[in-house]
Design a protein around this motif. Structure first.
Motif, PDB file in Angstrom:
ATOM      1  N   MET A 151      41.976  43.685  39.530  1.00  0.00           N
ATOM      2  CA  MET A 151      40.967  42.725  40.210  1.00  0.00           C
ATOM      3  C   MET A 151      41.412  41.321  39.175  1.00  0.00           C
ATOM      4  O   MET A 151      41.091  41.686  38.285  1.00  0.00           O
ATOM      5  N   ILE A 152      40.550  40.433  39.909  1.00  0.00           N
ATOM      6  CA  ILE A 152      40.259  39.116  38.839  1.00  0.00           C
ATOM      7  C   ILE A 152      39.591  38.958  38.565  1.00  0.00           C
ATOM      8  O   ILE A 152      38.704  38.778  40.267  1.00  0.00           O
ATOM      9  N   ARG A 153      38.518  38.668  37.919  1.00  0.00           N
ATOM     10  CA  ARG A 153      37.352  37.485  37.744  1.00  0.00           C
ATOM     11  C   ARG A 153      37.836  35.697  37.981  1.00  0.00           C
ATOM     12  O   ARG A 153      38.164  35.723  36.445  1.00  0.00           O
ATOM     13  N   HIS A 154      36.878  35.758  38.707  1.00  0.00           N
ATOM     14  CA  HIS A 154      36.700  33.548  38.516  1.00  0.00           C
ATOM     15  C   HIS A 154      35.621  33.474  38.153  1.00  0.00           C
ATOM     16  O   HIS A 154      34.623  33.166  38.443  1.00  0.00           O
ATOM     17  N   LEU A 155      35.838  32.338  36.862  1.00  0.00           N
ATOM     18  CA  LEU A 155      34.227  32.251  36.438  1.00  0.00           C
ATOM     19  C   LEU A 155      34.428  30.787  36.723  1.00  0.00           C
ATOM     20  O   LEU A 155      35.496  29.917  36.350  1.00  0.00           O
ATOM     21  N   VAL A 201      38.304  38.623  43.245  1.00  0.00           N
ATOM     22  CA  VAL A 201      39.609  38.773  44.021  1.00  0.00           C
ATOM     23  C   VAL A 201      40.210  39.848  43.963  1.00  0.00           C
ATOM     24  O   VAL A 201      40.880  40.129  42.598  1.00  0.00           O
ATOM     25  N   ASP A 202      40.862  40.611  44.934  1.00  0.00           N
ATOM     26  CA  ASP A 202      41.675  41.593  44.193  1.00  0.00           C
ATOM     27  C   ASP A 202      43.172  41.069  43.501  1.00  0.00           C
ATOM     28  O   ASP A 202      43.512  42.056  42.796  1.00  0.00           O
ATOM     29  N   ASN A 203      43.362  40.462  43.923  1.00  0.00           N
ATOM     30  CA  ASN A 203      45.003  40.092  42.694  1.00  0.00           C
ATOM     31  C   ASN A 203      45.248  38.325  43.319  1.00  0.00           C
ATOM     32  O   ASN A 203      44.592  38.075  43.551  1.00  0.00           O
ATOM     33  N   LYS A 204      45.948  37.937  42.446  1.00  0.00           N
ATOM     34  CA  LYS A 204      46.389  36.492  42.185  1.00  0.00           C
ATOM     35  C   LYS A 204      46.626  36.162  43.619  1.00  0.00           C
ATOM     36  O   LYS A 204      46.552  34.508  43.805  1.00  0.00           O
ATOM     37  N   ASP A 205      47.982  36.763  44.338  1.00  0.00           N
ATOM     38  CA  ASP A 205      47.516  36.307  45.879  1.00  0.00           C
ATOM     39  C   ASP A 205      46.388  35.831  46.596  1.00  0.00           C
ATOM     40  O   ASP A 205      46.054  34.903  47.040  1.00  0.00           O
ATOM     41  N   ALA A 206      45.655  36.980  46.266  1.00  0.00           N
ATOM     42  CA  ALA A 206      43.911  36.622  47.006  1.00  0.00           C
ATOM     43  C   ALA A 206      43.062  35.291  46.226  1.00  0.00           C
ATOM     44  O   ALA A 206      42.724  34.255  47.090  1.00  0.00           O
TER      45      ALA A 206
END
Length: 97
Positions: free
Chosen positions: A1-5, A62-67
């Motif tokens: 999972m990726i955190r986007h801040l 989001v789940d991953n880099k593609d998401a």
């Protein structure tokens, strides 16, 4: 999972009650309901009055880099970004959790 801040700083002389800002906030508040790739979505005004503080924040996952790419390229996200470009600057951090 990726955190986007994302942390936003209103441009000099721009206030929170500026109609452009209010429209930008509404656009970002709606993203959690329209972009399927978002696993979590929070955005709000900063309550700190420290001089180094930014004004508004987004915290999402989001789940991953593609998401993440799909989210960033989504028309609703792009429309919100276009609004914010008129009155703010920002910094981002994306990291794996």
């Amino acid at each position: 999972m990726i955190r986007h801040l994302v942390l936003f700083k209103l441009n000099e002389g721009v206030q929170r009650d500026d109609p452009r800002v209010m429209e930008g906030v509404r656009a970002f508040e709606a993203l959690g309901d329209v972009i399927d790739e978002l696993r979590s979505w929070e955005c709000a005004w900063n309550i700190s009055d420290r001089p180094i503080a930014y004004d508004f924040a987004i915290n999402s996952a989001v789940d991953n880099k593609d998401a993440l790419r799909s989210y960033l390229e989504h028309p609703a996200h792009q429309a919100g970004v276009a609004l914010w470009r008129e009155f703010a600057t920002w910094v981002i951090a994306d990291y794996e959790i």
